[in-house]
Design a protein around this motif. Structure first.
Motif, short mmCIF file in Angstrom:
data_model
loop_
_atom_site.label_atom_id
_atom_site.label_comp_id
_atom_site.label_asym_id
_atom_site.label_seq_id
_atom_site.Cartn_x
_atom_site.Cartn_y
_atom_site.Cartn_z
N GLY A 213 45.75 71.33 44.41
CA GLY A 213 44.98 72.66 44.37
C GLY A 213 44.26 72.88 45.50
O GLY A 213 43.00 73.24 45.60
N ARG A 277 46.59 77.53 36.72
CA ARG A 277 46.11 77.59 38.29
C ARG A 277 44.76 77.05 38.36
O ARG A 277 44.37 76.35 39.37
CB ARG A 277 46.09 78.86 38.83
N ARG A 280 44.57 73.47 38.26
CA ARG A 280 44.95 72.85 39.58
C ARG A 280 43.76 72.83 40.81
O ARG A 280 43.64 72.03 41.24
CB ARG A 280 46.14 73.66 40.01
N ALA A 281 43.18 74.13 40.67
CA ALA A 281 42.08 74.54 41.51
C ALA A 281 40.67 73.62 41.46
O ALA A 281 40.01 73.76 42.23
CB ALA A 281 41.84 75.79 41.88
#
Length: 410
Positions: A213, A277, A280-281
């Motif tokens: 990320g 996402r 992950r970030a």
């Protein structure tokens, strides 16, 4: 340059999936690349690059091979061969001696005729720039001849790979160093505090940095949208057309994970991708909501900031999605204009008085962008003030074609 038969077969087969079976180019390419794990990076690059470029220049290639409207496998082989010949013609002198392999699929390819037809195509913009008649006419009508000439030419050039470093986890200097350790060269863009421009087209999605990320792939123009919102930590922000969330994640980083972001969309699958996402970030301050009939009403005057990155034709990003120009229709764009203005007028009610709203599109057409804002201000100007607007241009600054406007509710 030598052409290997299995790779040529893969390209031709993928082209048939795109044009005959109407599959999206990126998905068709992804499918074929996964079909043979023995292909190395050079083989995979050959398949992806040649497929995308033939899709990009499809009308021009259709013209030079004199193909009929009804296509079969033979015509895709011809187009593949014509593309190899035209590439060689424009390459270095060592490539000038290039000849197609002695395969039956190329037996009727007339090199001299292809070069002659290519010279003819240079005199017809819609053919040499490879766009449908209606799109060429629309672009010229809305932008003017000179500007459309420049923009459509720029949109046919390969776009650079640009990263947005995730400031929740790292900074661009550190990420640039890590990329360098993997022989991926990156340069800075002074306008983008978190932007990195990569040299060439390396496969960054397989790196540990992406999986952890540290960055997202996001064009420079797209990276300008979230900062225009002027978000602050602790605010309540609504991203009302979030999609898979590229700008949502940028907003989360700008807010330093403090406050609340509501990411909304009409498609559940996109919100599910956004959730992946976000994990992950490391973006912890957002929630996703599917837009339903009463969603907008329930959120009236609840947001300090509102992003309306509305659905659009995507004409500003066709250098990244070249198959889009063969799937768009005038009727589709006209319907989008209605949807865009409906979103602007109805969704804007979610913003608090004194709050700021950004309206954005990735289209070059004023009828999808500036015209909506002008109409909105004409109809509701007593309630709104235009603070800032910007248009990015593939031809002038090398960014994707975006429009963004920041309005404040009085």
């Amino acid at each position: 340059m030598r052409i290997h038969r299995p790779l040529a077969d893969a390209v031709v087969g993928t082209l048939q999936e795109i044009f005959l079976n109407k599959r999206q180019a990126d998905r068709a390419i992804e499918y074929v690349l996964k079909s043979n794990r023995k292909w190395g990076s050079r083989d995979r690059g050959f398949i992806a690059e040649n497929t995308y470029e033939i899709v990009r220049w499809w009308r021009m290639l259709h013209f030079v091979i004199e193909a009929p409207e009804s296509l079969n496998k033979y015509h895709f082989w011809q187009a593949f061969g014509a593309w190899q010949l035209l590439k060689a013609k424009h390459a270095n002198s060592d490539e000038a001696l290039f000849r197609l392999p002695d395969w039956v699929e190329f037996s009727k390819v007339n090199t001299n005729r292809i070069f002659s037809r290519y010279e003819e195509a240079k005199n017809i913009r819609k053919i040499i720039e490879s766009v449908p008649d209606w799109l060429d006419a629309l672009g010229e009508a809305e932008l003017g001849t000179e500007k459309w000439n420049k923009e459509i030419h720029a949109l046919n050039q390969q776009a650079p790979v640009i990263l947005r470093v995730n400031s929740l986890k790292s900074n661009r200097e550190h990420v640039a160093d890590l990329l360098g350790d993997e022989d991926i060269n990156a340069d800075y863009n002074n306008e983008l505090p978190d932007g990195l421009i990569l040299e060439g087209r390396p496969s960054v999605f397989k790196t540990s940095m992406f999986k952890d990320g540290f960055f997202e792939v996001q064009d420079a123009a797209s990276q300008l949208v979230a900062p225009m919102l002027d978000v602050k930590a602790g605010m309540r922000v609504i991203d009302a057309c979030a999609g898979a969330g590229g700008k949502t994640l940028h907003i989360a980083a700008l807010m330093e994970n403090k406050g609340r972001i509501i990411a909304m969309d009409v498609e559940e699958r996109k919100l599910q991708e956004l959730q992946k996402r976000a994990r992950r970030a490391g973006a912890m301050n957002l929630e996703t909501r599917l837009i339903e009939p009463k969603t907008i009403k329930r959120l009236q005057e609840s947001a300090d900031r509102l992003l309306l990155d509305v659905p659009c034709s995507g004409l500003g990003v066709i250098r990244r999605n070249p198959d889009a120009k063969w799937k768009l229709t005038p009727e589709f764009i006209e319907n989008l204009r209605t949807i865009q203005y409906t979103i602007l007028t109805q969704y804007s009610s979610m913003l608090k008085k004194g709050g700021k709203m950004v309206f954005a599109t990735c289209s070059l057409l004023p009828s999808e962008s500036e015209d909506h804002v002008r109409r909105f201000l004409a109809e509701q100007g007593e309630q709104w003030e235009l603070l800032e607007e910007r248009r990015t241009s593939p031809a002038e600054d090398g960014y994707d074609g975006f429009y963004m406007a920041c309005l404040q509710r009085k």
